[in-house]
Scaffold this motif. Structure first.
Motif, mmCIF file in Angstrom:
data_model
loop_
_atom_site.group_PDB
_atom_site.id
_atom_site.type_symbol
_atom_site.label_atom_id
_atom_site.label_comp_id
_atom_site.label_asym_id
_atom_site.label_seq_id
_atom_site.Cartn_x
_atom_site.Cartn_y
_atom_site.Cartn_z
ATOM 1 N N SER A 192 1.067 -1.297 -0.332
ATOM 2 C CA SER A 192 -0.108 0.319 0.176
ATOM 3 C C SER A 192 1.185 0.880 -0.117
ATOM 4 C CB SER A 192 -0.958 0.040 0.689
ATOM 5 O OG SER A 192 0.025 -0.225 2.407
ATOM 6 N N LEU A 193 2.203 1.158 0.342
ATOM 7 C CA LEU A 193 3.154 2.845 0.341
ATOM 8 C C LEU A 193 3.762 2.595 -0.633
ATOM 9 C CD1 LEU A 193 4.348 1.656 4.229
ATOM 10 C CD2 LEU A 193 3.106 3.790 3.272
ATOM 11 N N HIS A 194 3.121 1.696 -2.266
ATOM 12 C CA HIS A 194 4.315 1.720 -3.237
ATOM 13 C C HIS A 194 4.267 3.065 -3.880
ATOM 14 C CE1 HIS A 194 6.785 -0.468 -6.588
ATOM 15 N NE2 HIS A 194 5.470 0.521 -7.632
ATOM 16 N N ASP A 195 3.784 3.559 -4.292
ATOM 17 C CA ASP A 195 3.189 4.859 -4.854
ATOM 18 C C ASP A 195 4.111 5.858 -4.195
ATOM 19 O OD1 ASP A 195 1.599 3.744 -6.507
ATOM 20 O OD2 ASP A 195 -0.378 4.299 -6.572
ATOM 21 N N PHE A 196 4.773 5.859 -2.395
ATOM 22 C CA PHE A 196 5.325 6.617 -2.059
ATOM 23 C C PHE A 196 6.546 6.466 -1.482
ATOM 24 C CE2 PHE A 196 0.885 6.607 -0.910
ATOM 25 C CZ PHE A 196 0.265 7.433 -1.232
ATOM 26 N N VAL A 197 7.470 5.138 -1.951
ATOM 27 C CA VAL A 197 8.503 5.112 -2.319
ATOM 28 C C VAL A 197 9.600 6.071 -3.329
ATOM 29 C CG1 VAL A 197 10.512 3.300 -2.699
ATOM 30 C CG2 VAL A 197 8.215 2.338 -1.504
ATOM 31 N N VAL A 198 10.465 6.826 -2.640
ATOM 32 C CA VAL A 198 11.591 7.022 -2.956
ATOM 33 C C VAL A 198 12.600 6.409 -2.505
ATOM 34 C CG1 VAL A 198 9.976 9.111 -3.443
ATOM 35 C CG2 VAL A 198 11.883 9.070 -1.628
ATOM 36 N N ASN A 199 13.457 7.079 -3.869
ATOM 37 C CA ASN A 199 15.341 6.150 -3.839
ATOM 38 C C ASN A 199 15.806 7.281 -3.883
ATOM 39 O OD1 ASN A 199 14.732 3.358 -3.395
ATOM 40 N ND2 ASN A 199 13.381 3.771 -5.288
ATOM 41 N N PRO A 200 16.403 8.502 -3.066
ATOM 42 C CA PRO A 200 17.151 9.718 -3.032
ATOM 43 C C PRO A 200 18.723 9.329 -3.116
ATOM 44 C CG PRO A 200 16.149 9.070 -0.688
ATOM 45 C CD PRO A 200 16.053 7.836 -1.892
ATOM 46 N N LYS A 201 19.498 10.002 -4.162
ATOM 47 C CA LYS A 201 21.083 9.976 -4.033
ATOM 48 C C LYS A 201 21.930 9.667 -2.745
ATOM 49 C CE LYS A 201 21.609 11.226 -8.836
ATOM 50 N NZ LYS A 201 21.944 12.219 -9.815
ATOM 51 N N THR A 202 20.928 10.861 -2.363
ATOM 52 C CA THR A 202 21.463 10.826 -0.614
ATOM 53 C C THR A 202 20.408 11.446 0.634
ATOM 54 O OG1 THR A 202 22.090 13.308 -1.716
ATOM 55 C CG2 THR A 202 24.078 12.403 -1.584
ATOM 56 N N PRO A 203 20.339 10.641 0.686
ATOM 57 C CA PRO A 203 18.869 10.461 1.726
ATOM 58 C C PRO A 203 19.248 12.008 2.716
ATOM 59 C CG PRO A 203 19.290 8.477 1.368
ATOM 60 C CD PRO A 203 20.927 9.192 0.756
ATOM 61 N N ALA A 204 18.439 12.350 3.334
ATOM 62 C CA ALA A 204 18.301 13.948 3.969
ATOM 63 C C ALA A 204 18.944 13.554 5.177
ATOM 64 C CB ALA A 204 17.427 14.353 4.683
ATOM 65 N N ARG A 205 18.801 11.941 5.843
ATOM 66 C CA ARG A 205 18.894 10.641 6.992
ATOM 67 C C ARG A 205 18.552 9.930 6.258
ATOM 68 N NH1 ARG A 205 15.664 14.388 10.829
ATOM 69 N NH2 ARG A 205 14.396 12.929 11.125
ATOM 70 N N VAL A 206 19.813 8.777 7.708
ATOM 71 C CA VAL A 206 19.213 7.270 7.059
ATOM 72 C C VAL A 206 19.560 6.679 8.494
ATOM 73 C CG1 VAL A 206 21.062 7.488 4.802
ATOM 74 C CG2 VAL A 206 22.383 7.245 7.081
ATOM 75 N N TRP A 207 19.400 5.605 8.562
ATOM 76 C CA TRP A 207 19.090 4.226 9.977
ATOM 77 C C TRP A 207 20.885 4.018 9.864
ATOM 78 C CZ3 TRP A 207 15.059 4.503 12.760
ATOM 79 C CH2 TRP A 207 14.070 4.365 12.016
ATOM 80 N N ALA A 208 21.449 4.156 11.621
ATOM 81 C CA ALA A 208 22.695 4.018 11.625
ATOM 82 C C ALA A 208 22.980 2.525 12.335
ATOM 83 C CB ALA A 208 23.234 4.697 12.748
#
Length: 100
Positions: free
Chosen positions: A84-100
């Motif tokens: 249900s979230l498929h249409d909202f997924v993005v793949n940024p080159k450089t994410p603003a925040r990532v998981w550690a």
């Protein structure tokens, strides 16, 4: 485990879509909860577009907002159906925040 970057129109749409995906609202703390997903609400992302040196040791930085309202998910259960979230997924080159 997988990480998913999401972009919605606004906070209201994010809330609605995450509830549809199985999150529940913790009314005591006022946040969304899912037992198998960590949620990082980023919101609006401001990106610097121009830096000016005024010659007085001060810099003026101009920002522009990236379109949308952003959130990151860390999904612990790879078998969850989050289609249900498929249409909202993005793949940024450089994410603003990532998981550690």
């Amino acid at each position: 485990m997988r990480d998913i970057y999401l972009r919605f129109t606004d906070a209201e749409e994010m809330h609605k879509q995450l509830i549809t995906a199985g999150f529940v609202e913790d009314e005591k703390q006022g946040c969304l909860y899912h037992p198998d997903i960590s949620l990082d609400v980023i919101g609006v992302i401001a990106v610097p577009t121009e830096i000016k040196n005024t010659g007085e040791e001060k810099e003026i930085i101009t920002f522009v907002n990236e379109p949308g309202y952003h959130a990151n998910l860390r999904v612990m259960n790879d078998e969850l159906d989050l289609s249900s979230l498929h249409d909202f997924v993005v793949n940024p080159k450089t994410p603003a925040r990532v998981w550690a």
